[in-house]
Design an enzyme around this catalytic site. Structure first.
Site, mmCIF file in Angstrom:
data_model
loop_
_atom_site.group_PDB
_atom_site.id
_atom_site.type_symbol
_atom_site.label_atom_id
_atom_site.label_comp_id
_atom_site.label_asym_id
_atom_site.label_seq_id
_atom_site.Cartn_x
_atom_site.Cartn_y
_atom_site.Cartn_z
ATOM 1 N N TYR A 167 -9.856 -1.820 -3.768
ATOM 2 C CA TYR A 167 -8.912 -1.031 -4.921
ATOM 3 C C TYR A 167 -9.312 -0.070 -5.961
ATOM 4 C CZ TYR A 167 -5.370 0.458 -8.871
ATOM 5 O OH TYR A 167 -5.019 1.122 -10.076
ATOM 6 N N THR A 202 4.813 -2.860 -13.480
ATOM 7 C CA THR A 202 5.995 -2.110 -12.947
ATOM 8 C C THR A 202 7.117 -3.059 -12.384
ATOM 9 O OG1 THR A 202 4.277 -1.635 -11.541
ATOM 10 C CG2 THR A 202 4.364 0.144 -13.006
#
Length: 337
Positions: A167, A202
């Site tokens: 990532y 989220t």
């Protein structure tokens, strides 16, 4: 833009056509919601048709007269992205605002993820942002309002984060892409905003994939992502991102922790590396399962150990977000993987 629309006041987004990749859940869904609130028509792009349908339903519930389109799109495939923009331009009379948000999160030691995991991260995160940007730019140049492109990076791209290295590598490339495009596109009247969020609530821990000691990896990631002093309310993050795009800001780093990490890495990279090493000693070892599984499969049904109970308390806000932001569903990709 349709010929019938009048010129837009400086900075206004009302009446503009927007595209959000990775728009079916999480941050992308919230950015779409905020763009609708400011008067845009919005096209949501993602890989999963069912997920897109649920997302459109959620947005219609919040905005009764919302102009929401959906487009099944794989950002790893440039032709799929080209079709997205051709069809959106035809349906909406043009494309004025684009948010390149699609991505994946793999949480595991680098040797567990392996080269295939790094390839997957670069393909989805970096090449996805690249395809989106390059296919969007010709349309954004034609926008009567002056095109706006936002590329979503991460604090993980500003410094290497242990157990999130694929990532971090992909987001670092995204950050360089955004900065370079800002310089090159400016002469054509197109603004490019690089956005580097820190941890946000989220509900993404359910769709992140975990390897090695999966339950422990899930525990630390979901707990940090849900801790108020470390993470940020995702709706507030979406509001700030859209405001930055509206104002044509060059760069936005979200959350105090992310800003501190960014400055620390720039001013004292060796010290930052030593602190990261100290953090890494607290994380699980590489031992465990090499196969990566989504958090929705790893999440314990009921906390059994003290650590799992602690995680449950620490991530309560993030768990609540997962229900609100279309995360509590298994995607077609996860079902067939």
């Amino acid at each position: 833009m349709p010929a019938t629309l009048p010129p837009h006041p400086s900075g206004s987004l009302h009446g503009l056509s927007a595209v959000v990749t990775g728009g079916s859940r999480g941050l992308g869904l919230l950015i779409a919601d905020e763009l609708l609130r400011r008067g845009c028509s919005v096209t949501l792009a993602a890989r999963d048709a069912d997920e897109l349908k649920r997302a459109a339903g959620l947005l219609h519930d919040r905005h009764a007269a919302a102009a929401v389109r959906t487009a099944v799109t794989d950002v790893r495939d440039r032709e799929s992205v080209a079709d997205l923009f051709r069809q959106t331009a035809e349906a909406c009379g043009g494309v004025d605002v684009v948010v390149a948000n699609a991505g994946i999160i793999q949480v595991a030691p680098a040797e567990t993820v392996g080269t295939a995991g790094f390839d997957d991260a670069m393909s989805t995160i970096f090449e996805g942002a690249l395809h989106t940007s390059l296919e969007a730019l010709p349309h954004l140049r034609e926008s009567r309002a002056g095109g706006r492109l936002a590329v979503i990076g991460s604090v993980g791209g500003l410094l290497a984060v242990p157990h999130l290295l694929p990532y971090s590598c992909a987001k670092a490339a995204v950050g360089a892409l955004a900065e370079g495009l800002h310089v090159e596109a400016a002469r054509d009247g197109v603004s490019v905003t690089a956005v580097h969020p820190g941890l946000m609530r989220t509900g993404s821990h359910l769709h992140a994939v975990f390897g090695g000691d999966r339950r422990r990896e899930f525990a630390w990631f979901s707990a940090l992502a849900g801790t108020p002093l470390v993470s940020m309310d995702a709706q507030r993050a979406a509001e700030r991102i859209v405001t930055a795009v509206q104002r044509r800001r060059v760069r936005l780093v979200l959350t105090p922790a992310a800003r501190v990490a960014d400055k620390a890495h720039g001013l004292a990279p060796v010290l930052t590396a030593r602190l990261s090493h100290a953090v890494n000693t607290l994380l699980p070892s590489a031992a465990g399962e090499p196969e990566l599984r989504p958090g929705i499969d790893v999440e314990p049904a009921a906390p059994r150990t003290f650590g799992e109970r602690l995680r449950s308390l620490g991530s309560a806000l993030n768990d609540r977000s997962s229900r609100a932001y279309n995360q509590r569903h298994r995607t077609a990709q996860e079902t067939t993987s």
